[in-house]
Design a protein around this motif. Sequence first.
Motif, PDB file in Angstrom:
ATOM      1  N   ARG A 174     -80.109  72.931  17.642  1.00 20.40           N
ATOM      2  CA  ARG A 174     -81.547  73.277  17.816  1.00 20.40           C
ATOM      3  C   ARG A 174     -82.053  73.910  16.631  1.00 20.40           C
ATOM      4  O   ARG A 174     -83.391  74.032  16.303  1.00 20.40           O
ATOM      5  CB  ARG A 174     -81.869  74.095  19.227  1.00 20.40           C
ATOM      6  CG  ARG A 174     -81.484  73.242  20.379  1.00 20.40           C
ATOM      7  CD  ARG A 174     -82.195  74.264  21.508  1.00 20.40           C
ATOM      8  NE  ARG A 174     -82.288  73.256  22.734  1.00 20.40           N
ATOM      9  CZ  ARG A 174     -82.645  73.958  23.928  1.00 20.40           C
ATOM     10  NH1 ARG A 174     -82.605  75.180  23.981  1.00 20.40           N
ATOM     11  NH2 ARG A 174     -83.080  73.080  24.701  1.00 20.40           N
ATOM     12  N   TRP A 175     -81.198  74.474  15.748  1.00 17.94           N
ATOM     13  CA  TRP A 175     -81.418  75.074  14.443  1.00 17.94           C
ATOM     14  C   TRP A 175     -80.938  74.661  13.463  1.00 17.94           C
ATOM     15  O   TRP A 175     -79.942  73.613  13.447  1.00 17.94           O
ATOM     16  CB  TRP A 175     -80.913  76.753  14.539  1.00 17.94           C
ATOM     17  CG  TRP A 175     -79.449  76.745  14.198  1.00 17.94           C
ATOM     18  CD1 TRP A 175     -79.110  77.042  12.927  1.00 17.94           C
ATOM     19  CD2 TRP A 175     -78.304  76.465  15.234  1.00 17.94           C
ATOM     20  NE1 TRP A 175     -77.754  77.204  12.915  1.00 17.94           N
ATOM     21  CE2 TRP A 175     -77.213  76.836  14.088  1.00 17.94           C
ATOM     22  CE3 TRP A 175     -78.193  76.191  16.381  1.00 17.94           C
ATOM     23  CZ2 TRP A 175     -75.987  76.335  14.650  1.00 17.94           C
ATOM     24  CZ3 TRP A 175     -76.875  76.012  16.701  1.00 17.94           C
ATOM     25  CH2 TRP A 175     -75.871  76.089  15.968  1.00 17.94           C
ATOM     26  N   ARG A 176     -81.586  74.753  12.154  1.00 24.01           N
ATOM     27  CA  ARG A 176     -80.993  74.107  10.803  1.00 24.01           C
ATOM     28  C   ARG A 176     -79.988  75.033  10.299  1.00 24.01           C
ATOM     29  O   ARG A 176     -80.320  76.288   9.791  1.00 24.01           O
ATOM     30  CB  ARG A 176     -82.180  73.632   9.943  1.00 24.01           C
ATOM     31  CG  ARG A 176     -82.833  72.843  10.515  1.00 24.01           C
ATOM     32  CD  ARG A 176     -83.940  71.969   9.429  1.00 24.01           C
ATOM     33  NE  ARG A 176     -84.756  70.815  10.129  1.00 24.01           N
ATOM     34  CZ  ARG A 176     -85.503  70.130   9.289  1.00 24.01           C
ATOM     35  NH1 ARG A 176     -85.434  70.206   7.871  1.00 24.01           N
ATOM     36  NH2 ARG A 176     -85.997  69.206   9.848  1.00 24.01           N
ATOM     37  N   PRO A 177     -78.679  74.540  10.190  1.00 23.81           N
ATOM     38  CA  PRO A 177     -77.739  75.373   9.780  1.00 23.81           C
ATOM     39  C   PRO A 177     -77.761  75.540   8.177  1.00 23.81           C
ATOM     40  O   PRO A 177     -78.379  74.802   7.463  1.00 23.81           O
ATOM     41  CB  PRO A 177     -76.322  74.824   9.899  1.00 23.81           C
ATOM     42  CG  PRO A 177     -76.748  73.679  10.225  1.00 23.81           C
ATOM     43  CD  PRO A 177     -78.200  73.412  10.601  1.00 23.81           C
ATOM     44  N   GLY A 178     -77.524  76.708   7.843  1.00 24.97           N
ATOM     45  CA  GLY A 178     -77.452  77.136   6.257  1.00 24.97           C
ATOM     46  C   GLY A 178     -75.930  76.836   5.707  1.00 24.97           C
ATOM     47  O   GLY A 178     -75.102  76.523   6.422  1.00 24.97           O
ATOM     48  N   GLY A 179     -75.968  77.143   4.652  1.00 25.59           N
ATOM     49  CA  GLY A 179     -74.464  77.386   4.054  1.00 25.59           C
ATOM     50  C   GLY A 179     -74.279  76.225   2.887  1.00 25.59           C
ATOM     51  O   GLY A 179     -75.272  75.462   2.729  1.00 25.59           O
ATOM     52  N   HIS A 180     -72.926  76.272   1.877  1.00 21.56           N
ATOM     53  CA  HIS A 180     -73.074  75.657   0.875  1.00 21.56           C
ATOM     54  C   HIS A 180     -72.050  74.301   1.124  1.00 21.56           C
ATOM     55  O   HIS A 180     -71.974  73.446   0.613  1.00 21.56           O
ATOM     56  CB  HIS A 180     -72.440  76.378  -0.277  1.00 21.56           C
ATOM     57  CG  HIS A 180     -73.377  77.243  -0.494  1.00 21.56           C
ATOM     58  ND1 HIS A 180     -74.776  77.068  -1.327  1.00 21.56           N
ATOM     59  CD2 HIS A 180     -73.380  78.789  -0.576  1.00 21.56           C
ATOM     60  CE1 HIS A 180     -75.160  78.293  -1.650  1.00 21.56           C
ATOM     61  NE2 HIS A 180     -74.429  79.190  -1.323  1.00 21.56           N
ATOM     62  N   ARG A 181     -71.332  74.307   2.200  1.00 19.85           N
ATOM     63  CA  ARG A 181     -70.426  73.386   2.694  1.00 19.85           C
ATOM     64  C   ARG A 181     -71.084  72.318   3.320  1.00 19.85           C
ATOM     65  O   ARG A 181     -72.012  72.220   4.157  1.00 19.85           O
ATOM     66  CB  ARG A 181     -69.314  73.961   3.751  1.00 19.85           C
ATOM     67  CG  ARG A 181     -68.201  72.834   4.259  1.00 19.85           C
ATOM     68  CD  ARG A 181     -67.231  73.594   5.143  1.00 19.85           C
ATOM     69  NE  ARG A 181     -66.628  74.677   4.771  1.00 19.85           N
ATOM     70  CZ  ARG A 181     -65.835  75.510   5.222  1.00 19.85           C
ATOM     71  NH1 ARG A 181     -65.892  75.592   6.439  1.00 19.85           N
ATOM     72  NH2 ARG A 181     -65.253  76.519   4.423  1.00 19.85           N
ATOM     73  N   ILE A 182     -70.844  71.037   2.831  1.00 19.68           N
ATOM     74  CA  ILE A 182     -71.184  69.549   3.073  1.00 19.68           C
ATOM     75  C   ILE A 182     -70.848  69.422   4.554  1.00 19.68           C
ATOM     76  O   ILE A 182     -69.686  69.871   5.137  1.00 19.68           O
ATOM     77  CB  ILE A 182     -71.160  68.508   2.329  1.00 19.68           C
ATOM     78  CG1 ILE A 182     -71.557  69.004   0.892  1.00 19.68           C
ATOM     79  CG2 ILE A 182     -71.435  67.353   2.828  1.00 19.68           C
ATOM     80  CD1 ILE A 182     -71.042  67.932  -0.327  1.00 19.68           C
ATOM     81  N   GLY A 183     -71.654  69.245   5.371  1.00 17.53           N
ATOM     82  CA  GLY A 183     -71.564  68.683   6.985  1.00 17.53           C
ATOM     83  C   GLY A 183     -72.386  67.545   7.401  1.00 17.53           C
ATOM     84  O   GLY A 183     -72.854  66.772   6.649  1.00 17.53           O
ATOM     85  N   ALA A 184     -72.597  67.344   8.834  1.00 19.88           N
ATOM     86  CA  ALA A 184     -73.193  66.154   9.305  1.00 19.88           C
ATOM     87  C   ALA A 184     -74.692  66.413   9.825  1.00 19.88           C
ATOM     88  O   ALA A 184     -75.226  65.690  10.407  1.00 19.88           O
ATOM     89  CB  ALA A 184     -72.329  65.635  10.591  1.00 19.88           C
ATOM     90  N   HIS A 185     -74.996  67.840   9.699  1.00 12.60           N
ATOM     91  CA  HIS A 185     -76.200  68.064  10.524  1.00 12.60           C
ATOM     92  C   HIS A 185     -77.348  68.383   9.267  1.00 12.60           C
ATOM     93  O   HIS A 185     -77.040  69.122   8.304  1.00 12.60           O
ATOM     94  CB  HIS A 185     -76.089  69.477  11.281  1.00 12.60           C
ATOM     95  CG  HIS A 185     -74.992  68.990  12.088  1.00 12.60           C
ATOM     96  ND1 HIS A 185     -75.104  68.491  13.381  1.00 12.60           N
ATOM     97  CD2 HIS A 185     -73.731  69.548  12.287  1.00 12.60           C
ATOM     98  CE1 HIS A 185     -74.057  68.340  14.033  1.00 12.60           C
ATOM     99  NE2 HIS A 185     -73.101  69.165  13.253  1.00 12.60           N
ATOM    100  N   ARG A 186     -78.643  68.162   9.707  1.00 15.87           N
ATOM    101  CA  ARG A 186     -79.736  68.549   8.985  1.00 15.87           C
ATOM    102  C   ARG A 186     -79.795  70.140   8.574  1.00 15.87           C
ATOM    103  O   ARG A 186     -79.925  70.771   9.605  1.00 15.87           O
ATOM    104  CB  ARG A 186     -81.065  68.167   9.302  1.00 15.87           C
ATOM    105  CG  ARG A 186     -81.161  66.736   9.614  1.00 15.87           C
ATOM    106  CD  ARG A 186     -82.295  66.288  10.323  1.00 15.87           C
ATOM    107  NE  ARG A 186     -83.754  66.868   9.610  1.00 15.87           N
ATOM    108  CZ  ARG A 186     -84.777  66.565   9.993  1.00 15.87           C
ATOM    109  NH1 ARG A 186     -85.251  65.977  11.211  1.00 15.87           N
ATOM    110  NH2 ARG A 186     -85.881  66.808   9.128  1.00 15.87           N
TER     111      ARG A 186
END
Length: 285
Positions: A15-27
């Motif tokens: 339900r939230w937009r994650p932060g961080g520098h690692r590439i993943g699958a979520h917006r």
Amino acid sequence: MSGSGDGADIVYRPRWRPGGHRIGAHRGRDAGGLGTFRDTVNFLRLPDARRIDIRASLRDPFEGVAVRRFEARSPVETYALIDLSASMRFRGRADRLGLAAALCTGLARSATRIGDGFGVMAADGAFRDELYLPATRHRAAATLAAARIGDAACAGTSAEGMMEAARRLAGRPKLVFLVSDFRWPAALVTQVFSALALHDVTPVLLADTAEDDGLPAFGLVELDDLEGAGRRLVLLRPSLRRRWREREAARIETLRSLCAPFTRPPFRLADRFDAEALTRHLLTT
């Protein structure tokens, strides 16, 4: 019998937009070099010559230089919190712990496949350290920890240890599946939900159709109190069975109302694990 949902992935969207520098699958909430096109900004805001948008720059009446900005894709941490109080030993048309283990296995496989971390916490009256797995992207470790839930001992007379599990999840938001039959005092349910309010929580209500359909309209029934009160013989009558069902319906409705301020609506998991049904629930709530 409990099943594994025919191997289908569980699809979820935080339900939230994650932060961080690692590439993943979520917006993600940050702009990055990879991902979905987001917008164009002035070169002074994002001085990256590799992403200059020639057409947008030529259309700018102020002759500015436009740069394409992309929406970063980020990973999340997914946790299963498993209630191991004594009522979780119930076996009817399915083994309740077997259902929990099937759910955890599906989550472990689905999360690690897209680069998310998966972790396990379990508790009865206390936090069960021997079953704890911090979120990992290592599929074999996640799957092994999930399978161990099916063989766990359920002897505690409460689920108070869930408060310690909630404390250990402090930090950035996580996706949390709280797995239980929720035969807890309403005060404890509220305390645990409140302690997890930072996270995106899906309560998974373990149920069994044998608890509803398996009761005869009339006859002697031996009931076993898994919380330690022993066995007793009960003469079941239509009026008593009706009151039983009414109390169960009221208990589930109370759970739904307690969820509303803190979590998603509960997902009822009965008899067998169905990954597609859980996906539909997660994408529509």
